[in-house]
Design a protein around this motif. Sequence first.
Motif, PDB file in Angstrom:
ATOM      1  N   LEU A  50     -20.701  25.638  30.477  1.00  0.00           N
ATOM      2  CA  LEU A  50     -20.195  27.008  30.471  1.00  0.00           C
ATOM      3  C   LEU A  50     -21.404  27.940  30.555  1.00  0.00           C
ATOM      4  O   LEU A  50     -21.829  28.521  29.548  1.00  0.00           O
ATOM      5  CB  LEU A  50     -19.370  27.273  29.208  1.00  0.00           C
ATOM      6  CG  LEU A  50     -17.941  26.728  29.254  1.00  0.00           C
ATOM      7  CD1 LEU A  50     -17.289  26.776  27.879  1.00  0.00           C
ATOM      8  CD2 LEU A  50     -17.088  27.509  30.259  1.00  0.00           C
ATOM      9  N   LEU A 108     -20.440  25.799  37.741  1.00  0.00           N
ATOM     10  CA  LEU A 108     -19.273  25.774  36.863  1.00  0.00           C
ATOM     11  C   LEU A 108     -18.479  24.494  37.039  1.00  0.00           C
ATOM     12  O   LEU A 108     -17.908  23.962  36.097  1.00  0.00           O
ATOM     13  CB  LEU A 108     -18.346  26.938  37.217  1.00  0.00           C
ATOM     14  CG  LEU A 108     -18.731  28.300  36.659  1.00  0.00           C
ATOM     15  CD1 LEU A 108     -17.993  29.385  37.423  1.00  0.00           C
ATOM     16  CD2 LEU A 108     -18.384  28.372  35.186  1.00  0.00           C
ATOM     17  N   ARG A 142     -12.523  23.964  28.953  1.00  0.00           N
ATOM     18  CA  ARG A 142     -13.951  23.752  28.677  1.00  0.00           C
ATOM     19  C   ARG A 142     -14.272  23.986  27.199  1.00  0.00           C
ATOM     20  O   ARG A 142     -15.060  23.264  26.601  1.00  0.00           O
ATOM     21  CB  ARG A 142     -14.816  24.683  29.538  1.00  0.00           C
ATOM     22  CG  ARG A 142     -14.920  24.279  30.992  1.00  0.00           C
ATOM     23  CD  ARG A 142     -15.911  23.107  31.170  1.00  0.00           C
ATOM     24  NE  ARG A 142     -15.689  22.437  32.449  1.00  0.00           N
ATOM     25  CZ  ARG A 142     -16.339  22.715  33.573  1.00  0.00           C
ATOM     26  NH1 ARG A 142     -17.280  23.633  33.568  1.00  0.00           N
ATOM     27  NH2 ARG A 142     -16.062  22.077  34.688  1.00  0.00           N
ATOM     28  N   PHE A 145     -11.219  28.026  31.256  1.00  0.00           N
ATOM     29  CA  PHE A 145     -12.059  28.293  30.082  1.00  0.00           C
ATOM     30  C   PHE A 145     -11.492  27.612  28.839  1.00  0.00           C
ATOM     31  O   PHE A 145     -12.234  27.097  28.013  1.00  0.00           O
ATOM     32  CB  PHE A 145     -12.219  29.801  29.869  1.00  0.00           C
ATOM     33  CG  PHE A 145     -13.102  30.427  30.923  1.00  0.00           C
ATOM     34  CD1 PHE A 145     -14.439  30.083  31.016  1.00  0.00           C
ATOM     35  CD2 PHE A 145     -12.583  31.332  31.844  1.00  0.00           C
ATOM     36  CE1 PHE A 145     -15.257  30.626  31.996  1.00  0.00           C
ATOM     37  CE2 PHE A 145     -13.392  31.875  32.830  1.00  0.00           C
ATOM     38  CZ  PHE A 145     -14.732  31.532  32.902  1.00  0.00           C
ATOM     39  N   THR A 149     -19.914  35.669  33.086  1.00  0.00           N
ATOM     40  CA  THR A 149     -19.175  35.603  31.819  1.00  0.00           C
ATOM     41  C   THR A 149     -18.863  37.003  31.307  1.00  0.00           C
ATOM     42  O   THR A 149     -17.804  37.217  30.710  1.00  0.00           O
ATOM     43  CB  THR A 149     -19.957  34.805  30.738  1.00  0.00           C
ATOM     44  OG1 THR A 149     -21.297  35.290  30.667  1.00  0.00           O
ATOM     45  CG2 THR A 149     -19.953  33.325  31.054  1.00  0.00           C
ATOM     46  N   ILE A 168     -12.142  35.062  28.339  1.00  0.00           N
ATOM     47  CA  ILE A 168     -12.813  34.072  27.487  1.00  0.00           C
ATOM     48  C   ILE A 168     -12.465  34.338  26.013  1.00  0.00           C
ATOM     49  O   ILE A 168     -12.214  33.404  25.244  1.00  0.00           O
ATOM     50  CB  ILE A 168     -14.346  34.097  27.739  1.00  0.00           C
ATOM     51  CG1 ILE A 168     -14.645  33.623  29.169  1.00  0.00           C
ATOM     52  CG2 ILE A 168     -15.086  33.241  26.714  1.00  0.00           C
ATOM     53  CD1 ILE A 168     -16.069  33.854  29.645  1.00  0.00           C
TER      54      ILE A 168
END
Length: 413
Positions: free
Chosen positions: A134, A91, A106, A103, A155, A162
């Motif tokens: 990711l 990550l 990214r 998140f 995830t 997210i």
Amino acid sequence: MTPRKEHRRRVRPEHPVRVEKRTGPGGQPEVMLTRRGVERWRAGHPWIYRADLQADPGLSGGEVVRVVDGRGWLLGQAFYSAASKIALRWLSWDDTPVDEAFFRERIAAADELRRRALPGDTTYRVVHGEADLLPGLVVDRYGDYLSAQFLVKGTDARKEQIADALMAHFGAKGLVNRSDVNVRTLEGLEPEKGILRGEVPPTVAYQEGFITLRADLLQGQKTGAFLDQRENHIVAGQYAFGEALDCFSYVGGFALQLATRAQKVTAVEISESAAALIRANAEANRLNNIDVVVANAFDFLRDAVDEDRRFDTVVLDPPSFAKNKASVDAALRGYKEINLRAMQLINPGGLLITASCTYHVDDAAFEQMLASAAADAKRRVQIVERRGAGKDHPVLLGMPESRYLKCFVLRVS
Ligand code: SAH
């Protein structure tokens, strides 16, 4: 061997066996890489296999772990998986907390690349997993709607976080969870799908050049459509002429583009629901030269050869024929069968646009298969273009797995 060397070997074994519980600052679980693991990290591959690390057997998977080398130096952070052979997915290369802000950043960085590569577009793959740093996350954008796949425990466990980050970044109207994929079982996760945020209409419209397509984000295949072929759809349309054939048509991404230049297009698709969408998409674009045939493309191609039919432009875009290395030979036989038949059907000077989304069949193997099909068909074939997935599917250098789609434009004499 000197006694000194022998002594050193005993205290510094290649694969240390200590597996005591380790934690870093703030109690974050820590795993230690072997020397081979460190080598892989250095080479830039975003996965570390279980044999290349030591981890506390008490970890259940889904954790963001600190990763250190044999001396305890921080290498970065990764999602840990207890079930998969792929134990770590990188990550970060520092100790920045992996939280919603992480998140958001990214996602913003991934989206910025798309805005530069595809200016003005509103339909594209926003997040291409590991290739966008990711891991285990795929997100496609169809205008105001998003469709996501949470492929690993890391995830999956953070999907609310997210989802919040995605909704905030895009101001989207709805987000679909299309995690109904078998790869999740490798992580000990069940397939699942549903609406995660907002509302999503039965079909969502999106543009491919001058063509408007509709896909069903919730019930359709994958995330609703195959966005990796968007640029190839448009290119195929530019080449098309005469009598055209699109095999494995799905919602007609290739067929509709072919229809803008070809006299007539035959679209072959095995799924009734996909075929219904091809018809609706053709009608909405006022293209009345598309004939939709619900059939097995293997049978269709064999019958067409038997009936001595001829086409000027043929597209082959089958589903993946090999999910693992063991089935590569069978996959190549399948590819050869359809490509050989397509070459037999093409008028001299006609075009074959042929794709493979099987990662385990690489460019070289695909090309060799095509050469063998051409030899059997007794045809001379030129490679006009060697294409891949669109620019919204970047390839991570050092990770060959992130380059999977091949799409060749061939002229068959
Ligand atoms: N060409 C499409 C994507 C194709 S995906 C695009 O560019 O958007 C593969 C498609 O092949 C799926 O729609 C699937 O339903 C269909 N399919 C799978 N096996 C098939 C077969 N044997 N014959 C015809 N269609 C098939």
